[in-house]
Design a protein around this motif. Structure first.
Motif, short mmCIF file in Angstrom:
data_model
loop_
_atom_site.label_atom_id
_atom_site.label_comp_id
_atom_site.label_asym_id
_atom_site.label_seq_id
_atom_site.Cartn_x
_atom_site.Cartn_y
_atom_site.Cartn_z
N LYS A 122 1.15 -1.29 0.16
CA LYS A 122 -0.05 -0.03 -0.04
C LYS A 122 1.00 1.83 -0.40
CE LYS A 122 -1.49 -0.32 4.70
NZ LYS A 122 -2.24 -1.07 5.77
N LYS A 146 -4.37 -5.98 -8.43
CA LYS A 146 -5.34 -5.49 -8.74
C LYS A 146 -5.08 -3.76 -7.75
CE LYS A 146 -8.98 -7.63 -7.65
NZ LYS A 146 -10.69 -8.86 -7.09
N ARG A 148 -6.47 -0.32 -6.20
CA ARG A 148 -7.29 -0.04 -5.03
C ARG A 148 -7.24 1.12 -5.35
NH1 ARG A 148 -9.95 -0.68 -0.42
NH2 ARG A 148 -11.40 0.68 -0.38
N ASP A 150 -8.35 5.56 -3.17
CA ASP A 150 -9.17 6.16 -2.71
C ASP A 150 -8.91 7.72 -3.05
OD1 ASP A 150 -10.06 5.86 0.21
OD2 ASP A 150 -11.07 7.19 -1.01
N ASP A 190 -13.32 5.37 -5.28
CA ASP A 190 -12.69 4.26 -5.05
C ASP A 190 -13.04 3.81 -6.05
OD1 ASP A 190 -14.03 2.46 -2.02
OD2 ASP A 190 -12.18 2.66 -3.26
N VAL A 192 -11.15 0.67 -8.75
CA VAL A 192 -9.96 -0.31 -8.57
C VAL A 192 -9.44 -0.77 -10.05
CG1 VAL A 192 -9.68 -3.35 -7.76
CG2 VAL A 192 -11.36 -1.22 -6.57
#
Lengths: 232, 190
Positions: A122, A146, A148, A150, A190, A192
């Motif tokens: 992350k 994937k 993701r 935000d 948000d 993906v």
């Protein structure tokens, strides 16, 4: 005079040409032709007002979350309420018993819950010079396949936002991962994005969000708004 | 069956996936109508949410014979927004403090709704028809100018514009605010 022909009515409705005196007299007298041209004029007016309505930004995801919650609520929420009602009287009766039951409930809830998807890396995304002070976000790699994102408070743009993975050791090396939907414009988003299989995330570890124009140029615009480094 | 009709059919049949597809397809227009009528984004998002929830719960009342899904959804959204304005006005009257009311938007809800319907239809016209109309509407070009710009024969431009106008008009009659299906019938309750 005979009725106005359809092509002529359209031309008059679009104000491309003006009615000559015979036509004006006919339009004043013929309810059919005058109703026809009124409708066409109205539609032409509406048509001229549609510029800017063609790619309306979608509502933010929170609206969908509310809809989803409302249409599925009766099924999902009922058991929880029952549980609480059941726990409360017991609490009044015997503290020790409650501790045991509460423990059980916690364990049950924990085990009932589906496994959250594994986050393998992350990054927290900080803003760069061109972005508003409140802009920011986070990125997570889910199961290595994937990405993701935000993001919040990106500035309004007439273009779009592109997400990149960059090699910080050689900033000319980068891969475009996809774009953020215009949901990002309306506050928070948000998103993906799929990662290309086999992408080396140890090398391409810098997540970058750039502002791009619709100029047909696929290269990075150089206008980065957010950045962060992926760590495991 | 065109994709919109197919979506409407699946929605009516209770396919939850179709609810999301309908939201993706029409959510932007519903939100836009809300913002224009209510003048603030938070209320408009609320109306968007209640509109889709009401539409889903009342999906059995949607009658494809009477119009398309966009017109139906916008009709529901318009009523939700107007209800909200009325209750806000009631609260305003009850309140003892007199506040300056924001200047009301002169534009009628019907006009905004009609415009959304026409925009949706315009987007779906065959490419040359659409392009010819856009040049006439947005750039105020004449038929000969459009012919020169697009390289199409003048006769073709004329027929694109006439057919395009006929398509927009038909859709406006079916799904616009003044269409009969929006003012009566069971879906009125939503």
């Amino acid at each position: 005079m005979q009725h106005l022909d359809p092509d002529r009515l359209v031309l008059l409705a679009l104000s491309e040409e003006t009615a000559d005196s015979d036509e004006s007299v006919h339009l004043a007298e013929c309810p059919g032709c005058s109703a026809e041209i009124d409708d066409l004029r109205h539609v032409a007016e509406l048509g001229a007002e549609t510029q800017g309505l063609r790619a309306l930004p979608p509502p933010p995801e929170r609206v969908w979350a509310g809809i989803e919650a409302a249409v599925t609520a009766p099924v999902r929420r009922l058991p929880q309420r029952r549980e609480r009602r059941w726990v409360l009287p017991v609490l009044a009766a015997a503290a020790a018993a409650v501790l045991a039951i509460a423990g059980t409930v916690t364990v049950q809830r924990f085990t009932d819950r589906p496994e959250p998807p594994a986050v393998t890396a992350k990054a927290s995304l900080g803003r760069l010079g061109g972005a508003p002070v409140a802009a920011g976000g986070a990125a997570e790699v889910i199961e290595g396949s994937k990405l993701r994102l935000d993001v919040r408070n990106l500035p309004l743009t007439t273009g779009y936002y592109e997400v990149w993975l960059i090699d910080p050791d050689d900033m000319t090396r980068m891969m475009a991962m996809g774009n953020l939907s215009s949901a990002a414009l309306s506050g928070a988003a948000d998103v993906v994005l799929p990662l290309p299989p086999g992408a080396d995330l140890n090398r391409y570890r810098l997540v970058d969000v750039s502002a791009e124009a619709y100029d047909g140029d696929a290269a990075h615009s150089g206008k980065s708004l957010l950045r962060g480094t992926l760590t495991n | 069956m065109n994709p919109d009709d197919e979506l409407a059919e699946r929605f009516r049949a209770g396919d939850e996936h179709a609810l999301r597809l309908a939201y993706d397809r029409y959510g932007g227009a519903v939100l836009y109508l809300g913002v224009r009528l209510l003048g603030n984004r938070a209320d408009a998002e609320d109306v968007t949410q209640t509109t889709f929830v009401a539409a889903w719960q009342g999906r059995g009342t949607f009658d494809p014979e009477r119009g398309g899904m966009l017109g139906w959804l916008l009709g529901i959204a318009r009523r939700k927004a107007v209800d909200r304005l009325r209750s806000a006005a009631r609260e305003e009257r009850v309140a003892t403090t007199v506040r300056a009311q924001p200047v009301a938007d002169e534009e009628s809800p019907e006009r905004v709704l009609d415009r959304l319907v026409v925009a949706d239809e315009l987007a779906q016209l065959p490419a040359e028809q659409r392009r010819s109309l856009e040049l006439a509407f947005y750039d105020d070009l004449t038929h000969p100018q459009i012919a020169a710009l697009t390289g199409l024969p003048l006769g073709t431009v004329k027929s694109h514009i006439r057919r395009g106008m006929a398509n927009l008009r038909r859709r406006w009659e079916v799904d616009g605010a003044a269409s009969g299906s929006r003012s009566a019938g069971p879906s009125r309750a939503l």
